[in-house]
Write a protein that holds these residues in place. Structure first.
Motif, PDB file in Angstrom:
ATOM      1  N   GLU A  93       0.735  -0.969  -0.008  1.00  0.00           N
ATOM      2  CA  GLU A  93       0.077   0.060   0.047  1.00  0.00           C
ATOM      3  C   GLU A  93       0.896   1.218   0.144  1.00  0.00           C
ATOM      4  OE1 GLU A  93      -2.738  -0.260   3.320  1.00  0.00           O
ATOM      5  OE2 GLU A  93      -4.233  -1.242   1.929  1.00  0.00           O
ATOM      6  N   PRO A  94       0.319   2.319  -0.792  1.00  0.00           N
ATOM      7  CA  PRO A  94       1.279   3.577  -0.773  1.00  0.00           C
ATOM      8  C   PRO A  94       0.856   4.354   0.383  1.00  0.00           C
ATOM      9  CG  PRO A  94      -0.568   3.831  -1.954  1.00  0.00           C
ATOM     10  CD  PRO A  94      -0.700   2.459  -1.549  1.00  0.00           C
ATOM     11  N   CYS A  95       2.114   4.963   0.666  1.00  0.00           N
ATOM     12  CA  CYS A  95       2.016   6.065   1.813  1.00  0.00           C
ATOM     13  C   CYS A  95       0.963   7.119   1.691  1.00  0.00           C
ATOM     14  CB  CYS A  95       3.389   6.693   2.053  1.00  0.00           C
ATOM     15  SG  CYS A  95       4.562   5.430   2.478  1.00  0.00           S
ATOM     16  N   PRO A  96       0.396   7.842   2.752  1.00  0.00           N
ATOM     17  CA  PRO A  96      -0.832   8.443   2.799  1.00  0.00           C
ATOM     18  C   PRO A  96      -0.584   9.777   2.071  1.00  0.00           C
ATOM     19  CG  PRO A  96      -0.155   8.334   4.781  1.00  0.00           C
ATOM     20  CD  PRO A  96       0.902   7.333   4.130  1.00  0.00           C
ATOM     21  N   VAL A  97       0.725  10.295   2.150  1.00  0.00           N
ATOM     22  CA  VAL A  97       0.977  11.768   1.644  1.00  0.00           C
ATOM     23  C   VAL A  97       1.781  11.502   0.326  1.00  0.00           C
ATOM     24  CG1 VAL A  97       2.529  13.657   2.306  1.00  0.00           C
ATOM     25  CG2 VAL A  97       1.555  12.322   4.337  1.00  0.00           C
ATOM     26  N   ALA A  98       1.105  12.420  -0.533  1.00  0.00           N
ATOM     27  CA  ALA A  98       1.682  12.487  -1.995  1.00  0.00           C
ATOM     28  C   ALA A  98       3.058  12.889  -2.018  1.00  0.00           C
ATOM     29  CB  ALA A  98       0.992  13.540  -2.610  1.00  0.00           C
ATOM     30  N   GLY A  99       3.855  11.958  -2.678  1.00  0.00           N
ATOM     31  CA  GLY A  99       5.356  12.092  -2.659  1.00  0.00           C
ATOM     32  C   GLY A  99       6.209  11.332  -1.572  1.00  0.00           C
ATOM     33  N   GLN A 100       5.472  10.572  -0.703  1.00  0.00           N
ATOM     34  CA  GLN A 100       6.235  10.149   0.437  1.00  0.00           C
ATOM     35  C   GLN A 100       6.442   8.769   0.003  1.00  0.00           C
ATOM     36  OE1 GLN A 100       3.547   9.352   4.029  1.00  0.00           O
ATOM     37  NE2 GLN A 100       5.289   9.812   5.205  1.00  0.00           N
ATOM     38  N   ARG A 101       7.635   8.237   0.319  1.00  0.00           N
ATOM     39  CA  ARG A 101       8.324   7.215  -0.067  1.00  0.00           C
ATOM     40  C   ARG A 101       8.119   6.034   0.987  1.00  0.00           C
ATOM     41  NH1 ARG A 101      13.431   4.784   0.448  1.00  0.00           N
ATOM     42  NH2 ARG A 101      14.368   6.609   1.902  1.00  0.00           N
ATOM     43  N   VAL A 102       7.735   4.857   0.245  1.00  0.00           N
ATOM     44  CA  VAL A 102       7.688   3.622   1.046  1.00  0.00           C
ATOM     45  C   VAL A 102       8.953   3.028   1.367  1.00  0.00           C
ATOM     46  CG1 VAL A 102       6.579   1.171   0.901  1.00  0.00           C
ATOM     47  CG2 VAL A 102       5.371   3.173  -0.003  1.00  0.00           C
ATOM     48  N   GLU A 103       9.038   2.530   2.603  1.00  0.00           N
ATOM     49  CA  GLU A 103      10.321   2.033   3.126  1.00  0.00           C
ATOM     50  C   GLU A 103      10.081   0.490   3.510  1.00  0.00           C
ATOM     51  OE1 GLU A 103      11.988   4.156   6.198  1.00  0.00           O
ATOM     52  OE2 GLU A 103      12.831   6.113   4.902  1.00  0.00           O
ATOM     53  N   ILE A 104      10.605  -0.494   2.880  1.00  0.00           N
ATOM     54  CA  ILE A 104      10.665  -1.858   3.277  1.00  0.00           C
ATOM     55  C   ILE A 104      11.579  -2.143   4.465  1.00  0.00           C
ATOM     56  CG2 ILE A 104      10.782  -4.287   2.305  1.00  0.00           C
ATOM     57  CD1 ILE A 104       8.630  -2.413   1.021  1.00  0.00           C
ATOM     58  N   GLN A 105      10.944  -2.583   5.517  1.00  0.00           N
ATOM     59  CA  GLN A 105      11.722  -3.001   6.633  1.00  0.00           C
ATOM     60  C   GLN A 105      12.184  -4.437   6.728  1.00  0.00           C
ATOM     61  OE1 GLN A 105       8.223  -1.622   8.991  1.00  0.00           O
ATOM     62  NE2 GLN A 105       9.768  -0.152  10.113  1.00  0.00           N
ATOM     63  N   ARG A 106      11.223  -5.356   6.415  1.00  0.00           N
ATOM     64  CA  ARG A 106      11.647  -6.749   6.440  1.00  0.00           C
ATOM     65  C   ARG A 106      10.535  -7.628   5.312  1.00  0.00           C
ATOM     66  NH1 ARG A 106      14.367  -5.049   9.874  1.00  0.00           N
ATOM     67  NH2 ARG A 106      14.689  -5.494  12.073  1.00  0.00           N
ATOM     68  N   VAL A 107      11.354  -8.488   4.858  1.00  0.00           N
ATOM     69  CA  VAL A 107      10.734  -9.489   3.925  1.00  0.00           C
ATOM     70  C   VAL A 107      10.949 -10.897   4.537  1.00  0.00           C
ATOM     71  CG1 VAL A 107      10.528 -10.257   1.507  1.00  0.00           C
ATOM     72  CG2 VAL A 107      11.120  -7.925   1.936  1.00  0.00           C
ATOM     73  N   LEU A 108      10.019 -11.689   4.726  1.00  0.00           N
ATOM     74  CA  LEU A 108      10.208 -13.115   5.340  1.00  0.00           C
ATOM     75  C   LEU A 108       9.058 -14.182   4.167  1.00  0.00           C
ATOM     76  CD1 LEU A 108      11.122 -14.891   7.572  1.00  0.00           C
ATOM     77  CD2 LEU A 108       9.141 -14.387   8.800  1.00  0.00           C
ATOM     78  N   GLN A 109       9.804 -15.268   4.040  1.00  0.00           N
ATOM     79  CA  GLN A 109       8.791 -16.026   3.392  1.00  0.00           C
ATOM     80  C   GLN A 109       8.645 -17.470   3.941  1.00  0.00           C
ATOM     81  OE1 GLN A 109      11.304 -16.612  -0.422  1.00  0.00           O
ATOM     82  NE2 GLN A 109       9.490 -15.353  -1.541  1.00  0.00           N
ATOM     83  N   ALA A 110       7.537 -18.001   4.260  1.00  0.00           N
ATOM     84  CA  ALA A 110       7.240 -19.106   4.824  1.00  0.00           C
ATOM     85  C   ALA A 110       5.690 -19.439   4.452  1.00  0.00           C
ATOM     86  CB  ALA A 110       7.321 -18.962   6.537  1.00  0.00           C
ATOM     87  N   ASP A 111       5.467 -20.740   4.777  1.00  0.00           N
ATOM     88  CA  ASP A 111       3.995 -21.134   4.703  1.00  0.00           C
ATOM     89  C   ASP A 111       3.242 -20.691   5.899  1.00  0.00           C
ATOM     90  OD1 ASP A 111       1.558 -22.213   3.923  1.00  0.00           O
ATOM     91  OD2 ASP A 111       2.187 -24.344   4.575  1.00  0.00           O
ATOM     92  N   VAL A 112       2.288 -19.792   5.783  1.00  0.00           N
ATOM     93  CA  VAL A 112       1.355 -19.534   6.715  1.00  0.00           C
ATOM     94  C   VAL A 112       0.167 -19.645   6.510  1.00  0.00           C
ATOM     95  CG1 VAL A 112       2.971 -17.437   7.707  1.00  0.00           C
ATOM     96  CG2 VAL A 112       1.408 -17.008   5.893  1.00  0.00           C
ATOM     97  N   THR A 113      -0.330 -20.278   5.443  1.00  0.00           N
ATOM     98  CA  THR A 113      -1.828 -20.624   5.121  1.00  0.00           C
ATOM     99  C   THR A 113      -1.990 -22.180   5.310  1.00  0.00           C
ATOM    100  OG1 THR A 113      -1.364 -20.604   2.729  1.00  0.00           O
ATOM    101  CG2 THR A 113      -1.930 -18.454   3.913  1.00  0.00           C
ATOM    102  N   GLY A 114      -1.020 -22.800   5.470  1.00  0.00           N
ATOM    103  CA  GLY A 114      -1.096 -24.421   5.385  1.00  0.00           C
ATOM    104  C   GLY A 114      -1.327 -25.382   4.340  1.00  0.00           C
ATOM    105  N   ASP A 115      -1.063 -24.403   3.009  1.00  0.00           N
ATOM    106  CA  ASP A 115      -1.363 -24.956   1.860  1.00  0.00           C
ATOM    107  C   ASP A 115       0.207 -25.582   1.279  1.00  0.00           C
ATOM    108  OD1 ASP A 115       0.240 -22.831   1.139  1.00  0.00           O
ATOM    109  OD2 ASP A 115      -1.370 -21.999  -0.150  1.00  0.00           O
ATOM    110  N   GLY A 116       1.109 -25.569   2.027  1.00  0.00           N
ATOM    111  CA  GLY A 116       2.223 -26.069   1.467  1.00  0.00           C
ATOM    112  C   GLY A 116       3.145 -25.151   0.629  1.00  0.00           C
ATOM    113  N   LEU A 117       2.662 -24.082   0.316  1.00  0.00           N
ATOM    114  CA  LEU A 117       3.303 -23.224  -0.636  1.00  0.00           C
ATOM    115  C   LEU A 117       3.754 -22.069   0.362  1.00  0.00           C
ATOM    116  CD1 LEU A 117       0.891 -22.995  -3.879  1.00  0.00           C
ATOM    117  CD2 LEU A 117       3.048 -24.294  -3.294  1.00  0.00           C
TER     118      LEU A 117
END
Length: 226
Positions: A93-117
């Motif tokens: 989702e974009p930031c609420p203020v026009a021109g405000q930059r998004v900053e990614i803090q963490r990216v983690l991958q794991a199965d959290v829905t139980g479908d094996g993917l």
């Protein structure tokens, strides 16, 4: 007298015949071929002088054939085409203020829905000139095309932004449960110096994620934002 002379001639003829016969028995006719002589074929002894000794047959040994086995190179394993990794700053989702930059803090991958993917969790915030902006976490479905990520439900922590003003510092997964650690601000604190340590747990509910546990503690000092 005539009678004795005839007897003598007969005797002389008999002697002559006997002498001739004895001489013939003691010599070999010059025109007769000599009898066969046996001798060693290898030495040539006993053979006619006019006949050359047979030469020994020399057998040239046939060189042994060397079989050279060339090891065939194993075919290289097929190269896996790496999956396209989206620019998460353009996906969340974009930031609420026009021109405000998004900053990614963490990216983690794991199965959290139980479908094996493998699903992807992305913690994001917005740049701030002073203090900070609260974090949220978006979960993207592992069954979707990586080039077109699909978010599952609403962002995590969205319901705690006003109360806790959380700043995510760590994300983990244990048995499908998403664990979040964050700093926050109490009603007595300021966003320039968060005074709370917060812990959250979220569980997949079939259509999204629900908060199942929250805990907090008071920081003994003004923690730096990470």
């Amino acid at each position: 007298m005539r009678h004795h002379g005839g007897t003598v001639r007969v005797a002389l003829v008999a002697l002559a015949v006997a002498a001739v016969a004895g001489g013939c028995a003691g010599r070999t006719d010059a025109g007769a071929s000599p009898g066969p002589v046996t001798g060693s074929a290898d030495s040539g002894f006993g053979m006619s002088p006019d006949t050359p000794a047979p030469s020994a047959t020399r057998t040239t040994p046939t060189p042994a054939k060397r079989t050279v086995t060339t090891a065939k190179a194993s075919p290289a394993p097929p190269t896996k085409t790496p999956q396209a990794v989206p620019d998460w700053a353009d996906v969340v989702e974009p930031c609420p203020v026009a021109g405000q930059r998004v900053e990614i803090q963490r990216v983690l991958q794991a199965d959290v829905t139980g479908d094996g993917l493998v699903d992807t969790m992305v913690a994001r915030t917005c740049e701030a000139s002073t203090s900070y902006w609260a974090s949220t976490i978006e979960v993207f479905d592992g069954t979707a095309d990586p080039r077109r990520p699909e978010r599952i439900g609403a962002p995590l922590l969205q319901e705690r932004v006003k109360e806790d003003e959380p700043v995510v510092t760590d994300v983990s997964v244990n048995a499908g449960i998403i664990g979040i650690k964050a700093y926050g601000t109490s009603p007595k604190g300021t966003k320039a110096c968060p005074d709370l340590t917060l812990f959250y747990r979220y569980e997949y509910s079939g259509r999204g994620f629900r908060l199942i546990w929250r805990d907090w503690g008071t920081s003994e000092r003004c923690d730096k934002l990470k």
